[in-house]
Design an enzyme around this catalytic site. Sequence first.
Site, short mmCIF file in Angstrom:
data_model
loop_
_atom_site.label_atom_id
_atom_site.label_comp_id
_atom_site.label_asym_id
_atom_site.label_seq_id
_atom_site.Cartn_x
_atom_site.Cartn_y
_atom_site.Cartn_z
N LYS A 87 38.70 -44.94 23.32
CA LYS A 87 37.89 -44.59 22.15
C LYS A 87 37.04 -45.78 21.72
O LYS A 87 35.87 -45.62 21.36
CB LYS A 87 38.81 -44.25 20.96
CG LYS A 87 39.47 -42.90 21.05
CD LYS A 87 40.14 -42.68 19.70
CE LYS A 87 41.09 -41.54 19.70
NZ LYS A 87 41.78 -41.44 18.41
N ASP A 128 39.94 -39.62 14.62
CA ASP A 128 41.12 -38.89 15.04
C ASP A 128 40.62 -37.68 15.81
O ASP A 128 39.71 -36.99 15.36
CB ASP A 128 42.03 -38.48 13.88
CG ASP A 128 43.44 -38.22 14.40
OD1 ASP A 128 44.10 -39.17 14.85
OD2 ASP A 128 43.87 -37.03 14.42
N PHE A 187 38.83 -41.09 29.61
CA PHE A 187 40.25 -41.37 29.35
C PHE A 187 40.95 -40.06 28.97
O PHE A 187 40.32 -39.00 28.94
CB PHE A 187 40.41 -42.42 28.22
CG PHE A 187 39.96 -41.94 26.86
CD1 PHE A 187 38.62 -41.95 26.53
CD2 PHE A 187 40.87 -41.47 25.93
CE1 PHE A 187 38.20 -41.50 25.28
CE2 PHE A 187 40.46 -41.02 24.68
CZ PHE A 187 39.11 -41.04 24.35
N GLY A 188 42.23 -40.15 28.69
CA GLY A 188 42.99 -38.99 28.20
C GLY A 188 42.88 -37.76 29.08
O GLY A 188 43.13 -37.81 30.29
N HIS A 220 32.47 -34.55 21.65
CA HIS A 220 32.91 -34.38 20.26
C HIS A 220 32.71 -35.68 19.48
O HIS A 220 32.24 -35.70 18.35
CB HIS A 220 34.38 -33.96 20.26
CG HIS A 220 35.26 -34.77 21.18
ND1 HIS A 220 34.91 -35.05 22.48
CD2 HIS A 220 36.45 -35.39 20.98
CE1 HIS A 220 35.85 -35.79 23.03
NE2 HIS A 220 36.79 -36.02 22.15
N ARG A 221 33.02 -36.81 20.12
CA ARG A 221 32.91 -38.13 19.46
C ARG A 221 31.43 -38.49 19.24
O ARG A 221 31.07 -38.99 18.18
CB ARG A 221 33.61 -39.17 20.35
CG ARG A 221 33.70 -40.56 19.76
CD ARG A 221 34.76 -41.38 20.48
NE ARG A 221 36.07 -40.76 20.34
CZ ARG A 221 36.69 -40.07 21.30
NH1 ARG A 221 36.16 -39.96 22.51
NH2 ARG A 221 37.86 -39.51 21.08
#
Length: 201
Positions: free
Chosen positions: A12, A69, A150-151, A178-179
Amino acid sequence: MKFVLATANPGKVKEMQELLGELNIDVVTRTDLGIDIDIEETGTTFFENAKLKAEAICRISKMPSIADDSGLITDALHGEPGVYSSSFGGEHLSAEERCSYLLKKMENMEQRSAKFVCTIICVFPEGNYITANGECTGVITTGPKGSGGFGYDPVFMPDGFEKTMAELRAEEKNKISHRGKALREFYALLKAETGSAGESL
Ligand code: IMP
């Protein structure tokens, strides 16, 4: 004005630095400031957890603090993993194991629609805050592909693409993620509220 990133997740942090850098917003990380604390995410919504993180870092740094978040919401699993995306399947799983756990749970399921969601919040030392949301819709693949991001990126194929999020270049992901959407919306609100943004704040 300088902002501090309240997140400790390296994936992130990298994306937020790229995205905020493009918007000319001057950021330092928690590591830059030597802030090494565990913040318990006891909220039940993305907003609550983002606010907890930003408030904790703002209290310590006395600087405007930006927290993210985020998580993955699947239709077939009735919203899971949702706010619990980072610990889905067990606290100590690697990202790769977490993706496998998700794929196993969705084995033979036809409904594969899902979305990534992100809540951004910036808490100011005066106690006020600005918040924005973004989402990116797509499907859960049947196997992992790609090594970027990532993730859950290797098992998520965004709508309109024949590649997983982990196969996209960083700039491509940032454009549709989304970010990326939440941070651009945050920037617009920041500009509207302060009359300016970035270095001139
Ligand atoms: P949290 O916001 O710290 O609770 O963690 C969010 C979790 O959601 C991460 O640990 C990832 O597993 C997942 N996640 C959030 N954003 C992304 C993304 O852009 N790609 C892949 N996984 C993500």
